[in-house]
Design a protein around this motif. Structure first.
Motif, short mmCIF file in Angstrom:
data_model
loop_
_atom_site.label_atom_id
_atom_site.label_comp_id
_atom_site.label_asym_id
_atom_site.label_seq_id
_atom_site.Cartn_x
_atom_site.Cartn_y
_atom_site.Cartn_z
N ALA A 233 34.87 47.51 32.78
CA ALA A 233 35.82 46.83 32.11
C ALA A 233 37.22 47.01 33.03
O ALA A 233 37.96 45.84 32.82
N TRP A 234 37.46 47.91 33.86
CA TRP A 234 38.49 47.95 34.51
C TRP A 234 38.88 46.71 35.45
O TRP A 234 39.95 46.40 36.11
N THR A 235 37.66 46.17 36.02
CA THR A 235 37.88 44.72 36.76
C THR A 235 38.62 43.61 36.13
O THR A 235 39.71 43.36 36.79
N TRP A 236 38.49 43.63 35.04
CA TRP A 236 39.01 42.29 34.19
C TRP A 236 40.81 42.84 34.11
O TRP A 236 41.65 42.08 34.32
N LEU A 237 41.12 44.20 33.81
CA LEU A 237 42.40 44.80 34.02
C LEU A 237 43.22 44.38 35.20
O LEU A 237 44.15 43.97 35.30
N PHE A 238 42.34 44.80 36.31
CA PHE A 238 42.92 44.81 37.61
C PHE A 238 43.36 43.22 37.80
O PHE A 238 44.37 43.16 38.49
N LEU A 239 42.35 42.32 37.54
CA LEU A 239 42.70 40.58 37.79
C LEU A 239 43.74 40.32 37.16
O LEU A 239 44.50 39.08 37.40
N ALA A 240 44.14 41.09 35.99
CA ALA A 240 45.27 40.72 35.05
C ALA A 240 46.63 41.19 35.65
O ALA A 240 47.74 40.67 35.03
N THR A 241 46.75 42.06 36.44
CA THR A 241 47.79 42.64 36.73
C THR A 241 48.69 41.93 37.63
O THR A 241 47.88 40.99 38.66
N ASP A 242 49.91 42.37 38.15
CA ASP A 242 50.45 41.55 39.18
C ASP A 242 49.79 42.16 40.76
O ASP A 242 49.95 41.27 41.81
N ALA A 243 49.06 43.17 40.79
CA ALA A 243 48.46 43.70 41.95
C ALA A 243 47.16 42.70 42.26
O ALA A 243 46.99 42.40 43.33
N GLY A 244 46.81 41.98 41.04
CA GLY A 244 45.67 41.04 41.37
C GLY A 244 45.98 39.62 41.51
O GLY A 244 45.16 38.50 41.68
N ARG A 245 47.40 39.42 41.88
CA ARG A 245 47.79 37.89 41.87
C ARG A 245 47.37 37.34 43.11
O ARG A 245 47.43 36.00 43.10
N TRP A 246 46.62 37.75 44.18
CA TRP A 246 46.32 37.14 45.36
C TRP A 246 44.84 36.67 45.17
O TRP A 246 44.15 36.09 46.24
N TYR A 247 44.25 37.09 44.03
CA TYR A 247 42.92 36.81 43.68
C TYR A 247 42.65 35.60 42.83
O TYR A 247 43.45 35.28 41.86
N THR A 248 42.00 34.46 43.30
CA THR A 248 42.01 33.33 42.50
C THR A 248 40.72 32.41 43.10
O THR A 248 40.56 32.46 44.38
N GLY A 249 39.99 31.82 42.16
CA GLY A 249 38.68 31.33 42.69
C GLY A 249 37.75 32.13 43.14
O GLY A 249 36.59 31.62 43.70
N GLN A 250 37.73 33.49 42.60
CA GLN A 250 36.97 34.31 43.09
C GLN A 250 35.90 34.72 41.96
O GLN A 250 36.16 34.91 40.90
N MET A 251 34.49 35.36 42.63
CA MET A 251 33.88 36.11 41.47
C MET A 251 33.75 37.50 42.06
O MET A 251 33.21 37.87 42.99
N VAL A 252 34.28 38.14 41.38
CA VAL A 252 34.33 39.70 41.70
C VAL A 252 33.27 40.53 40.81
O VAL A 252 33.06 40.29 39.61
N ALA A 253 32.40 41.25 41.59
CA ALA A 253 31.12 41.96 40.94
C ALA A 253 31.04 43.23 40.92
O ALA A 253 30.67 43.96 42.11
N PRO A 254 31.42 44.11 39.85
CA PRO A 254 30.97 45.32 39.76
C PRO A 254 29.46 45.46 39.19
O PRO A 254 29.11 45.22 38.33
N ASN A 255 28.62 45.66 40.40
CA ASN A 255 27.21 45.70 39.96
C ASN A 255 26.25 46.74 40.49
O ASN A 255 25.09 46.50 40.51
N GLY A 256 27.06 47.95 41.16
CA GLY A 256 26.23 49.02 41.51
C GLY A 256 25.43 48.52 42.73
O GLY A 256 24.46 49.37 43.36
N GLY A 257 25.77 47.37 43.42
CA GLY A 257 25.09 46.85 44.68
C GLY A 257 23.78 46.08 44.30
O GLY A 257 23.04 45.84 45.30
N VAL A 258 23.60 45.90 43.09
CA VAL A 258 22.42 44.88 42.90
C VAL A 258 22.46 43.52 43.93
O VAL A 258 21.52 42.96 44.32
N ALA A 259 23.80 42.92 43.75
CA ALA A 259 23.95 41.78 44.69
C ALA A 259 25.06 42.01 45.75
O ALA A 259 25.97 42.35 45.17
N MET A 260 24.69 41.91 47.11
CA MET A 260 25.70 42.47 48.08
C MET A 260 26.04 40.81 48.68
O MET A 260 25.01 39.92 48.98
#
Length: 260
Positions: A233-260
């Motif tokens: 769940a932390w991934t959604w929070l980060f993308l909503a913060t000002d720190a995440g402002r340079w991320y757009t059009g991205q697929m961010v994947a917290p997946n334990g390495g399933v897809a690399m």
């Protein structure tokens, strides 16, 4: 679900700017949606959390979250229900939605040749149609404000696929493409659009899937463990913060390495 420390895993400063943000989350009654609602509420956001009409278990779970949480009934496939839920939340929260988490989804496992047209229609209607309905309902307010965060829930299966989940993978893939196109369109207006593609995570929907929830599959994961909703769940929070402002059009994947 127990609350987490207000400073989160990386210190309070990272999430301080979420305080008072108006966040609208669909499919918030269980699993990842519930965990995301919990995290936003813990960090002072004003949360509008939707459940399906009649989902008393979801309402009960959200009642335990604490903070400023408004539980709303809405089937995301029904544009009028979504618009009504957004309008109710905007009135209660005192302003337009600033962060959208379009998370509502369904699962179904069946071989491709056994999937009916109705199966395909339902899968696409919930995942893609639901995202369209919620985005349409909140985007005008973001455009007017010149600021916004649109977050869709995709899946690591977008990049690797999975047998007997053809329609699910197709629906999540459509969300990833929609993310990129919309990000280009609304970026000049100060709005970022991203999707989060979690790996196999221990949600009620995942637990029911015998094809995925087993030791053989778990042992193919580099981290040798399934994800936990509270952690991803932390991934959604980060993308909503000002720190995440340079991320757009991205697929961010917290997946334990399933897809690399």
């Amino acid at each position: 679900m127990s609350a987490v420390p207000a400073d989160g895993p990386a210190g309070g400063a990272l999430f301080d700017d979420l305080r008072g943000r108006r966040v609208f989350i669909t499919g918030a009654g269980s699993g990842i949606g519930l965990a995301v609602a919990q995290r936003f509420a813990d960090h002072g956001a004003v949360v509008g959390a939707t459940v399906l009409p009649g989902d008393e278990a979801g309402r009960a779970a959200l009642a335990e979250v604490g903070g400023d949480v408004h539980v709303l009934d809405a089937d995301v496939t029904d544009a009028e229900q979504v618009e009504a839920a957004v309008a109710t939340f905007v009135e209660a929260a005192g302003g337009a939605v600033e962060v959208l988490v379009s998370n509502a989804g369904i699962g179904q496992s069946a071989p491709f040749l056994e999937l009916t047209n109705a199966d395909w229609e339902r899968m696409l209607k919930v995942h893609v149609g639901g995202a369209v309905n919620t985005t349409r309902a909140v985007l005008p307010g973001m455009l007017e404000a010149g600021w916004g965060r649109v977050l869709y829930t995709a899946s690591e299966l977008v990049t690797i696929g999975f047998e007997n989940l053809t329609h699910y993978c197709a629906a999540k893939g459509a969300l990833a493409s929609m993310t990129r196109a919309l990000a280009r369109e609304v970026g000049p207006s100060g709005i970022t659009v991203n999707c989060v593609a979690p790996g196999p995570t221990m949600t009620p929907m995942f637990v029911k899937s015998e094809a995925e929830n087993n030791d053989a599959y778990r042992n193919t994961i580099p981290m040798r463990t399934f994800g936990d909703p509270d952690n991803v769940a932390w991934t959604w929070l980060f993308l909503a913060t000002d720190a995440g402002r340079w991320y757009t059009g991205q697929m961010v994947a917290p997946n334990g390495g399933v897809a690399m």
